[in-house]
Design an enzyme around this catalytic site. Structure first.
Site: not given
Ligand code: CA
Length: 680
Positions: A362, A391
């Site tokens: 994340d 990400e």
């Protein structure tokens, strides 16, 4: 979490955390624990041993807590996971050379609980299970002393994830434990639990396969499970109250979340049941990818990081306040040795103890490149088939210099890591934050070059004019194994809702056609394909884009829709099968893509045509012709003469063939893909 989507980060996963950090904030404490300068942190001694913080057998317990700034440290033993007085308290002894405090207790402590307490500047901080608890009581308040062998299901020693020759061979399915099984139509008994995956033979009320049988039928190779470590937002003592959360608010990074177990108060349950889930998926040939959120903690001042080594694990602004690149009130400091070591060892632990096959990071750009490379190296040493992606962005700005961030644009500096392509995502279906914006598949012209960037796996393909691309202006991936292609995930509007909002006045049939086209682009593109659970049966979330704590009525997948959208499901299944049987869609090097993937010149908007040539990547098909028509009208394309088998046409997909053609002028219906293959 999504970049620039401050609304999501602050009003989303962060809301509960911000509220709780205010309630536990202790300003005096915070100010006194700030360093005089950043170099203080760099000078702290560190400890990389994997025996942090508790090791036990029937003869005794060894405790070792890293807290170089502490005046004093104690460990307390408890009978229960919450409540009651300590049975005993034990002062610990400092080792100034590595910043740890230790004590050894003789006797059998199995079944007991413990918590550390750290004194800073003459004040005792609140108790904490530490940062390396491997078992906890309810709500993760205290750590538990158990024999990890008791958490192994039968046959665990033989458990192994699927082999993955190349990461482009993966087909990833992103799911939330509760979404997947909680609906009354799921036919699953253990709703919202890890062990839902142990139930074979489950059917929807109207007779379609659900649960793990559904995954097998669909043909995905990996499930990517939303955060499954112990998180903060669901009260594990109040499970019947219908609480839901995505789980992007970590407490204990090295323990499973209790609400997904059948008994959160029993420390063995959550661990054993998660292992049983992993074992069941592995037996089905499906790998398990863990969504990891090392970039921030659910609370700040009351976090286990702050209660063990105040200040150290987080970045700060020049005024000493917590910086916030996560949009959730804090950001961790992977660039500091002990935090880096924590992340590397945590990943190794999940692989060794839980047999996890991959990791999704994340807000990965909050982490530094050096740390991500260290993680990839350590993970590959354990399992060369490990799959790691993240990400490649932050939610907001960070004190970490841009050149050190694990950004999408820096993926060429991280050879063992892949990044999500927001390029293909937004180009195919429309911009993520503008609900009404359509994309290539839903009829908006001008996205063709960005879709092509996606098709080539974000590599430096000679036929792409990168200056015309919407987001990135260059092919950032060294090789297609470094990019994850997708059109939707848990963040933002799911595909069904996005199409509803961006295609006003259209019929369901038209939107289903666009959904098929959008996913065809994902599944045929070079790179790693990724899909959001339930899309294959046209799952919607009633238009809620940030459903992080929405009730089951929004998030649960209604399995009765599988019958209603059986045609869509069959299409997904068909296109996944084509990808899995044809390595031309799964090339591993940029050189192969540049050589074998050739775009045709097309002058119509919303039409892309290309060939995969030369039996690419060892394919049995000599040439594959792929045409996408995102326009709202039919378009005619010129196909070279030859003996072509039609494998995708008019919303049907079948590797064995839907018919044949000799080429020439062929019509491609509005909002459909046409794929032809020839052996010679
Ligand atoms: Ca929890």
């Amino acid at each position: 979490m999504n970049k620039l989507f401050v609304n999501l980060c602050v009003a989303g996963a962060g809301m509960a955390m911000l509220a709780s950090c205010q309630s536990t904030a202790n300003k005096e404490n915070v100010m006194t624990t700030q360093p005089e300068s950043i170099t203080d942190y760099a000078n702290y001694p560190t400890y990389d041993g994997e025996d942090l913080e508790m090791v036990a057998d029937a003869s005794g317990c060894k405790f070792r807590l890293w807290s170089p700034m502490a005046d004093s440290v104690a460990v307390k033993i408890y009978e229960n996971g919450v409540g009651g007085e300590a049975l005993s308290s034990h002062g610990m002894v400092a080792d100034k050379s590595n910043g740890t405090w230790s004590v050894e207790l003789k006797g059998n402590y199995m079944g007991k609980f413990y918590a550390f307490q750290v004194m800073i500047d003459g004040r005792w901080l609140d108790e904490t299970p530490g940062v390396w608890a491997k078992a906890v009581g309810v709500n993760g308040v205290r750590a538990a002393i158990i024999d990890m062998k008791d958490t192994n299901p039968d046959g665990w020693d033989m458990d192994k994830g699927p082999a993955l020759a190349h990461n482009t061979d993966a087909v990833i399915y992103e799911m939330h434990h509760r979404d997947f099984s909680v609906h009354k139509n799921s036919g699953i008994t253990n709703k919202g639990k890890f062990i839902a995956m142990l139930e074979n033979g489950t059917l929807s009320l109207n007779g379609e396969k659900t649960g793990i049988d559904h995954l097998k039928e669909l043909g995905v190779t990996h499930v990517h499970i939303l955060p499954s470590y112990d998180y903060n937002s669901v009260d594990e003592t109040q499970l019947p109250s219908n609480k839901y959360n995505w789980g992007y608010d970590p407490i204990n990074y090295n323990v499973p979340e209790g609400s997904y177990s059948t008994n959160p108060a029993c420390p063995v349950s959550r661990i054993k049941e998660m292992k049983m889930m992993i074992q069941a998926l592995h037996k089905a040939g499906i790998g398990v990818i863990l969504d990891v959120v090392y970039n921030h903690t659910g609370v700040t001042q009351g976090s286990n990081f702050e209660l063990t080594a105040p200040g150290y694990y987080y970045r700060h602004r020049e005024d000493g306040s917590f910086s916030d690149a996560s949009g959730c009130g804090n950001e961790t400091a992977s660039d500091r040795q002990q935090m880096r070591s924590f992340m590397v060892n945590s990943v190794k632990y999940w692989m060794n103890e839980y047999h996890i096959d991959g990791f999704r990071f994340d807000l990965m750009a909050i982490h530094d490149i050096e740390t991500m490379n260290a993680i990839a190296e350590a993970a590959n040493a354990i399992n060369p088939d490990v799959i790691i992606y993240g990400e490649g962005w932050t939610c907001s700005d960070s004190p970490l210099p841009v050149e050190r961030r694990a950004l999408k644009e820096h993926v060429s500096k991280m050879p063992g890591i892949a990044v999500f392509s927001d390029d293909i995502r937004d180009a195919v279906k429309g911009h993520y934050s503008n609900a009404a914006d359509p994309g290539f598949a839903s009829g908006k012209p001008g996205n063709e070059e960005t879709v092509k960037l996606g098709i080539v796996g974000a590599t430096a393909h000679p036929q792409i004019d990168f200056s015309k691309c919407n987001n990135s202006k260059f092919g950032y991936a060294t090789h297609p194994v470094q990019v994850v292609n997708y059109v939707s995930c848990h963040d933002d509007l799911c595909l069904t809702d996005k199409l509803s909002k961006s295609m006003p006045g259209t019929t369901v049939e038209e939107r289903v056609a666009v959904a098929k086209l959008a996913q065809t682009i994902v599944f045929t593109s070079q790179g790693i394909p990724f899909m959001f659970a339930g899309e294959e049966i046209f799952r919607d979330k009633k238009g809620v884009h940030n459903s992080y704590n929405s009730p089951d009525s929004i998030n649960a997948i209604d399995w009765n829709q599988k019958k209603e959208y059986r045609d869509l499901f069959d299409y997904y299944k068909g296109i996944i099968n084509i990808r899995k049987l044809h390595p031309a869609f799964r090339m591993t090097t940029a050189e192969d893509v540049a050589k074998n993937l050739v775009f045709d010149e097309v002058n119509e908007p919303n039409v892309i045509s290309y060939s995969l040539k030369n039996n690419a990547n060892g394919d049995s098909w000599n040439e594959i012709k792929v045409i996408f028509n995102g326009a709202t009208k039919a378009n005619v394309v010129e196909i070279p003469e030859g003996e072509w088998t039609i494998v995708v046409k008019d919303g049907k997909a079948d590797e064995a063939g839907l018919g044949t053609t000799n080429g020439g002028k062929l019509e491609v219906a509005a909002r459909t893909a046409l794929i032809l293959a020839r052996v010679n």
